[in-house]
Design an enzyme around this catalytic site. Structure first.
Site, PDB file in Angstrom:
ATOM      1  N   SER A  33       0.806  -1.217   0.000  1.00  9.76           N
ATOM      2  CA  SER A  33       0.000   0.000   0.000  1.00  9.76           C
ATOM      3  C   SER A  33       0.842   1.270   0.000  1.00  9.76           C
ATOM      4  CB  SER A  33      -0.934  -0.007   1.218  1.00  9.76           C
ATOM      5  OG  SER A  33      -0.172  -0.075   2.405  1.00  9.76           O
ATOM      6  N   GLY A 102       7.421  -8.793   3.312  1.00 11.25           N
ATOM      7  CA  GLY A 102       6.620  -9.980   3.002  1.00 11.25           C
ATOM      8  C   GLY A 102       5.209  -9.927   3.538  1.00 11.25           C
ATOM      9  N   GLY A 103       4.813  -8.741   4.081  1.00  7.11           N
ATOM     10  CA  GLY A 103       3.432  -8.600   4.542  1.00  7.11           C
ATOM     11  C   GLY A 103       2.437  -8.840   3.422  1.00  7.11           C
ATOM     12  N   GLU A 110      10.459  -9.630  -4.505  1.00  7.54           N
ATOM     13  CA  GLU A 110      10.986  -8.329  -4.043  1.00  7.54           C
ATOM     14  C   GLU A 110      12.478  -8.424  -3.744  1.00  7.54           C
ATOM     15  OE1 GLU A 110       7.098  -6.354  -1.887  1.00  7.54           O
ATOM     16  OE2 GLU A 110       8.250  -7.812  -0.771  1.00  7.54           O
TER      17      GLU A 110
END
Ligand code: 5RP
Length: 238
Positions: A33, A102-103, A110
Site C-alpha cells: 500500500s 513480506g506482509g 521483491e
C-alpha cells in the site's frame, strides 16, 4: 494512529521516492500500500512528460497490473542485468536498515529485484521504524506446499512460532505468485538477522524469507509534523 494519518504518511513517502527517478531509468516496482503511491506518481510523471523512457520491473502481480494500467512500460529480468533504482515498502525497518518484508507475500520476487538495484529506496510510514528487528512483525517464509509440515517443525526447532498465513475472503491458505504457501514466524528476538536469514533459507522446502539484510540503501519515511505529512530520510552507513 488513525488510518488517514498513516495513509498520508505512506503517500508522502511513496511519492518522494518516485520523484527521485530520472528519465531513462530502469525502476524496480515494489508491492504494497506504500509502493503503489510511488507507482501512481511515476505514472503521473510520465503522463505529464516530466519523465521519459523509464522501464519498470514489477515485484508482483499487483505491481504489474497497476503499472500496465498506468502505461508504465515493463521489462522482465531476462532483459536486464541491473536496475537503477528499486522502490519498495517494508513491515519493519531497523536502525541499520535491516528489514522485515513480506506482509504482502511478495518478498521472494521483491528480494530478487531490490537486491539487483544500484539503489534500493525503502518507503514506509514512521510506524514501521523499530529499535529491534522482529519486535512487532513475524518473519514471512515462502514454503513449497509439499514440504510444509517438515518446514514448520524446523522453524519451531529454531525457536520460532510458525503460523500458516490464511487467505482473507478466500478459503484456505494464501498462495503466492509462485504458487507456494507463506508461514509467518514470530521470534522473541532476532539478535543475528543475517544468520537467521541464512539458516531459514537452508531449510529444505523454504524458497525465501522476509529478512532483508544489507539490501536497503535509503529509507524515506513519512512522519507527521503539526498534523501535516513530511518525509524524512535515513541512509545506511557503509
Ligand atoms: C509485500 C511487502 C510490502 O512492501 C510490505 O508488506 C509493506 O506493505 P505496506 O506498504 O502495505 O505497509 O513486503 O510483500
Amino acid at each position: 494512529m488513525v488510518d488517514d494519518a498513516v495513509l498520508a504518511m505512506k503517500k508522502a513517502a511513496g511519492e518522494a521516492a518516485a520523484r527521485r527517478v530520472q528519465s531513462g531509468m530502469l525502476v524496480g516496482l515494489g508491492t504494497g500500500s506504500t509502493a503503489i503511491h510511488a507507482i501512481h506518481c511515476l505514472g503521473q510523471r510520465l503522463r505529464d512528460r516530466e519523465l521519459r523512457e523509464i522501464r519498470g520491473i514489477p515485484t508482483s502481480f499487483q505491481s504489474s497490473v497497476l503499472a500496465r494500467e498506468l502505461r508504465i512500460p515493463l521489462v522482465s529480468l531476462d532483459e536486464v542485468d541491473r536496475i537503477d533504482v528499486a522502490i519498495d515498502g517494508a513491515d519493519e525497518v531497523a536502525p541499520d536498515l535491516t528489514l522485515i518484508k513480506g506482509g504482502g507475500a511478495a518478498h521472494t520476487r521483491e528480494k530478487i529485484v531490490d537486491a539487483l538495484a544500484d539503489e534500493f529506496i525503502v518507503v514506509v510510514d514512521e510506524t514501521k521504524l523499530v529499535d529491534k528487528l522482529g519486535s512487532k512483525s513475524p518473519v514471512p517464509v515462502e514454503v513449497v506446499p509439499f514440504g510444509l509440515v517438515p518446514v514448520l517443525h524446523a522453524l519451531e526447532r529454531l525457536g520460532g512460532v510458525p503460523e500458516l498465513r490464511m487467505g482473507v475472503r478466500k478459503a484456505g491458505p494464501v498462495v503466492t505468485d509462485q504458487g507456494n504457501f507463506v508461514v509467518d514466524v514470530k521470534f522473541d528476538s532476532i539478535p543475528d538477522p543475517a544468520g537467521l536469514e541464512r539458516t531459514i533459507n537452508n531449510i529444505p522446502g523454504v524458497l525465501e524469507n522476509g529478512l532483508f539484510v544489507g539490501v536497503a540503501h535509503r529509507v524515506l519515511f513519512g512522519a507527521l509534523e503539526n498534523g501535516k505529512p513530511v518525509v524524512r530520510e535515513r541512509l545506511r552507513s557503509q
